[in-house]
Every structure is written in structure tokens, then in C-alpha cells.
Design a protein around this motif. Sequence first.
Motif, PDB file in Angstrom:
ATOM      1  N   ARG A  24     -15.448  -8.415 -40.204  1.00  0.00           N
ATOM      2  CA  ARG A  24     -14.193  -9.068 -40.559  1.00  0.00           C
ATOM      3  C   ARG A  24     -14.321  -9.706 -41.935  1.00  0.00           C
ATOM      4  NH1 ARG A  24     -13.392 -13.393 -36.583  1.00  0.00           N
ATOM      5  NH2 ARG A  24     -15.588 -13.149 -36.030  1.00  0.00           N
ATOM      6  N   VAL A  25     -13.350  -9.441 -42.776  1.00  0.00           N
ATOM      7  CA  VAL A  25     -13.316 -10.001 -44.131  1.00  0.00           C
ATOM      8  C   VAL A  25     -12.037 -10.828 -44.250  1.00  0.00           C
ATOM      9  CG1 VAL A  25     -13.315  -9.512 -46.592  1.00  0.00           C
ATOM     10  CG2 VAL A  25     -14.583  -8.011 -45.032  1.00  0.00           C
ATOM     11  N   ALA A  26     -12.202 -12.119 -44.544  1.00  0.00           N
ATOM     12  CA  ALA A  26     -11.071 -13.037 -44.567  1.00  0.00           C
ATOM     13  C   ALA A  26     -10.362 -13.022 -45.917  1.00  0.00           C
ATOM     14  CB  ALA A  26     -11.546 -14.446 -44.227  1.00  0.00           C
ATOM     15  N   GLU A  27      -9.281 -13.751 -45.974  1.00  0.00           N
ATOM     16  CA  GLU A  27      -8.461 -13.823 -47.182  1.00  0.00           C
ATOM     17  C   GLU A  27      -9.244 -14.424 -48.345  1.00  0.00           C
ATOM     18  OE1 GLU A  27      -7.505 -17.465 -44.615  1.00  0.00           O
ATOM     19  OE2 GLU A  27      -7.918 -15.321 -44.338  1.00  0.00           O
ATOM     20  N   PHE A  28      -8.954 -13.898 -49.518  1.00  0.00           N
ATOM     21  CA  PHE A  28      -9.480 -14.372 -50.800  1.00  0.00           C
ATOM     22  C   PHE A  28     -10.979 -14.135 -50.982  1.00  0.00           C
ATOM     23  CE2 PHE A  28      -5.988 -17.365 -49.588  1.00  0.00           C
ATOM     24  CZ  PHE A  28      -4.998 -16.718 -50.304  1.00  0.00           C
ATOM     25  N   ALA A  29     -11.578 -13.362 -50.103  1.00  0.00           N
ATOM     26  CA  ALA A  29     -12.946 -12.900 -50.364  1.00  0.00           C
ATOM     27  C   ALA A  29     -12.903 -11.846 -51.463  1.00  0.00           C
ATOM     28  CB  ALA A  29     -13.571 -12.328 -49.106  1.00  0.00           C
ATOM     29  N   VAL A  30     -13.972 -11.791 -52.264  1.00  0.00           N
ATOM     30  CA  VAL A  30     -14.089 -10.808 -53.344  1.00  0.00           C
ATOM     31  C   VAL A  30     -15.386 -10.041 -53.129  1.00  0.00           C
ATOM     32  CG1 VAL A  30     -14.317 -10.450 -55.824  1.00  0.00           C
ATOM     33  CG2 VAL A  30     -12.823 -12.269 -54.960  1.00  0.00           C
ATOM     34  N   ILE A  31     -15.266  -8.733 -52.957  1.00  0.00           N
ATOM     35  CA  ILE A  31     -16.426  -7.871 -52.711  1.00  0.00           C
ATOM     36  C   ILE A  31     -16.399  -6.757 -53.745  1.00  0.00           C
ATOM     37  CG2 ILE A  31     -17.577  -6.376 -51.050  1.00  0.00           C
ATOM     38  CD1 ILE A  31     -16.250  -8.005 -48.823  1.00  0.00           C
ATOM     39  N   ARG A  32     -17.448  -6.687 -54.571  1.00  0.00           N
ATOM     40  CA  ARG A  32     -17.464  -5.768 -55.707  1.00  0.00           C
ATOM     41  C   ARG A  32     -17.882  -4.366 -55.296  1.00  0.00           C
ATOM     42  NH1 ARG A  32     -14.646  -9.089 -59.116  1.00  0.00           N
ATOM     43  NH2 ARG A  32     -15.805 -11.000 -59.567  1.00  0.00           N
ATOM     44  N   ASP A  33     -17.724  -3.430 -56.241  1.00  0.00           N
ATOM     45  CA  ASP A  33     -18.169  -2.055 -56.038  1.00  0.00           C
ATOM     46  C   ASP A  33     -19.662  -2.022 -55.698  1.00  0.00           C
ATOM     47  OD1 ASP A  33     -15.638  -1.300 -56.778  1.00  0.00           O
ATOM     48  OD2 ASP A  33     -16.209  -0.570 -58.766  1.00  0.00           O
ATOM     49  N   GLY A  34     -20.026  -1.114 -54.795  1.00  0.00           N
ATOM     50  CA  GLY A  34     -21.434  -0.874 -54.506  1.00  0.00           C
ATOM     51  C   GLY A  34     -22.047  -1.803 -53.480  1.00  0.00           C
ATOM     52  N   VAL A  35     -21.294  -2.772 -52.976  1.00  0.00           N
ATOM     53  CA  VAL A  35     -21.808  -3.666 -51.935  1.00  0.00           C
ATOM     54  C   VAL A  35     -21.911  -2.905 -50.621  1.00  0.00           C
ATOM     55  CG1 VAL A  35     -21.258  -5.716 -50.550  1.00  0.00           C
ATOM     56  CG2 VAL A  35     -20.971  -5.756 -53.038  1.00  0.00           C
ATOM     57  N   ILE A  36     -22.948  -3.190 -49.861  1.00  0.00           N
ATOM     58  CA  ILE A  36     -23.124  -2.615 -48.525  1.00  0.00           C
ATOM     59  C   ILE A  36     -23.164  -3.756 -47.516  1.00  0.00           C
ATOM     60  CG2 ILE A  36     -24.631  -1.264 -47.011  1.00  0.00           C
ATOM     61  CD1 ILE A  36     -25.682   0.155 -49.518  1.00  0.00           C
ATOM     62  N   ILE A  37     -22.285  -3.717 -46.533  1.00  0.00           N
ATOM     63  CA  ILE A  37     -22.218  -4.737 -45.489  1.00  0.00           C
ATOM     64  C   ILE A  37     -22.349  -4.043 -44.140  1.00  0.00           C
ATOM     65  CG2 ILE A  37     -20.824  -6.562 -44.446  1.00  0.00           C
ATOM     66  CD1 ILE A  37     -19.458  -6.932 -47.143  1.00  0.00           C
ATOM     67  N   GLY A  38     -23.229  -4.555 -43.291  1.00  0.00           N
ATOM     68  CA  GLY A  38     -23.495  -3.932 -42.001  1.00  0.00           C
ATOM     69  C   GLY A  38     -22.387  -4.165 -40.983  1.00  0.00           C
ATOM     70  N   ARG A  39     -22.730  -3.921 -39.737  1.00  0.00           N
ATOM     71  CA  ARG A  39     -21.772  -4.025 -38.636  1.00  0.00           C
ATOM     72  C   ARG A  39     -21.654  -5.467 -38.141  1.00  0.00           C
ATOM     73  NH1 ARG A  39     -24.656   0.060 -34.736  1.00  0.00           N
ATOM     74  NH2 ARG A  39     -26.369  -1.194 -35.582  1.00  0.00           N
ATOM     75  N   ASN A  40     -20.450  -5.788 -37.649  1.00  0.00           N
ATOM     76  CA  ASN A  40     -20.194  -7.039 -36.935  1.00  0.00           C
ATOM     77  C   ASN A  40     -20.513  -8.279 -37.773  1.00  0.00           C
ATOM     78  OD1 ASN A  40     -19.465  -5.579 -34.524  1.00  0.00           O
ATOM     79  ND2 ASN A  40     -21.651  -5.255 -34.178  1.00  0.00           N
ATOM     80  N   CYS A  41     -20.263  -8.192 -39.057  1.00  0.00           N
ATOM     81  CA  CYS A  41     -20.429  -9.343 -39.938  1.00  0.00           C
ATOM     82  C   CYS A  41     -19.110 -10.109 -40.042  1.00  0.00           C
ATOM     83  CB  CYS A  41     -20.864  -8.894 -41.329  1.00  0.00           C
ATOM     84  SG  CYS A  41     -22.509  -8.132 -41.367  1.00  0.00           S
ATOM     85  N   VAL A  42     -19.219 -11.375 -40.485  1.00  0.00           N
ATOM     86  CA  VAL A  42     -18.033 -12.188 -40.745  1.00  0.00           C
ATOM     87  C   VAL A  42     -18.133 -12.716 -42.168  1.00  0.00           C
ATOM     88  CG1 VAL A  42     -16.655 -14.170 -40.071  1.00  0.00           C
ATOM     89  CG2 VAL A  42     -17.869 -12.852 -38.317  1.00  0.00           C
ATOM     90  N   ILE A  43     -17.160 -12.358 -42.984  1.00  0.00           N
ATOM     91  CA  ILE A  43     -17.081 -12.822 -44.372  1.00  0.00           C
ATOM     92  C   ILE A  43     -15.901 -13.777 -44.451  1.00  0.00           C
ATOM     93  CG2 ILE A  43     -17.026 -12.147 -46.783  1.00  0.00           C
ATOM     94  CD1 ILE A  43     -19.351 -10.912 -45.169  1.00  0.00           C
TER      95      ILE A  43
END
Length: 248
Positions: A24-43
Motif C-alpha cells: 500500500r502506497v499512501a497519498e503524497f509519497a514519492v517513489i522514483r524510477d528504478g525503486v524495488i519494493i517487496g510484497r505487503n509493504c506499507v508506504i
Amino acid sequence: MTNNGKTVSPDARIGEADIGEGTRVAEFAVIRDGVIIGRNCVIHPHVVIEAGVRIGDSVEIMPGAYLGRYPKGAGATARTPKIEGVVVIGDECSIGPNAVIYQDVTIGRNCLIADGASIREQCVIGDYCIISRYVTINYNTKIGSRTKVMDLTHLTGNSVIGNDVFISLTVGTVNDNAIGRLEYDDNRVRGQIIENGAAVGAGATLLPGIRIGAGSIVGAGSVVTKNVEPGVLVVGAPARMVRKIDEQ
């Protein structure tokens, strides 16, 4: 917005990132190109994750955290860092609000990086560690597994901390006997070596290049100016051996 098991706020800014199922990625988060995020994370909201960051499964990143910051000395720093541009965060870590993790940092699994902590470039942290509130860890410091560093402590650059070490709150460490008056030199600017199972009491000060032996205890408020043998208790300013740990 839900897509392939992911929930991403329409107010987040997501580049060409690889985001795992159940994250889950919440409002106003910024994630750039090339980022890798696994399963079941909370941003959480207002998190910034720069290119080159790799995050494991079941990681929670609290509001305002900044991952992958590039060091920038603005011409004021004597040391010129060499940056590879990769950050690795292990499975089941928790990154606290407003924590800042620089480039070239590796953090093992099941670690807690608490509120406002700062971890500079080229640091390595093992598994099951606690880096408490507003701890600062300077460049090129290595920390083993199951080590705890308490609130407002500063670990200086070029230090090596072992496994199962406990460092209490407001501990100060330094790595330059010249007090910044000479040009930077890796051969001269040396942090501490704190061996497995050692403990450092609240408010202690550790001078450059000293070694704290395995299983030793540094008493609260001590000023350690020379090496500490394994398995002893030292106290005072300057710190002196009081007894061996196994003595009554």
C-alpha cells in the motif's frame, strides 16, 4: 486505486518502480524510477524513496522518511564520498517518521530504525537491530546483528560495532584527534571498535581509535581514552578498570 493486489493512492507520485503484491502506497509519497519494493509493504504519506532503493517484504515506512538521500557537503566537508547508488532494506523492517537513510546503506531484516534517525552513506547494519530515536550513524560504520543503539547517541564514521552490543542513550563518539584541524585521511580518522556483547552506559564518551573488548562494560558518564580489555568494567574520566565482569 488498486492494481494487481497493490493499493496506490492517486495522489502518490510513482515512477517506473517495481511494487510487490499487497503493498500500500499512501497519498503524497514519492517513489522514483528504478525503486524495488517487496510484497505487503506499507508506504505512509510524504515518504520519499530515491532511485536505487531496494525494499524487502513486509516493510513499513512511516510518514516523512527519506530513503536514498545523496550526501551533499556544499563544499564544506573535507571528505569526498564515493557513491554506488544502492540502498537495501531487509524484510520486516520498520523505518520511523522522518528517518533519513543515505545512499549505499544496507540494513538487515527485522530492524527498527526509529523516529528521526540518520544513517549516512556506506553503513551496514545487521539483522534484528534497534536504532532508536534521533540516533546518528556516520559514514562507513558497520554494525552487527542484535545490537541496540539508544536515543540521541552519535556513532562516528569508520567505526565497527559487533553483535549483541548495547549502547545506551546520549553516548558520544569521535574519530579525529586533530579536532578537524587537518585534512581528512582514512588512515588517521578512525572510529571505535566495539566487540561482541559489550555495553556502553548512558552519556559515555569514546575517543578515536579505541577498542572496547568483548563482553566489557563502560560505565555511565565515562570518558574512554584507551583500549578496554575484554570482560571488564571501566568507569570514570578517564575510564579505569574497576574489576572483571565475573568478579563480585
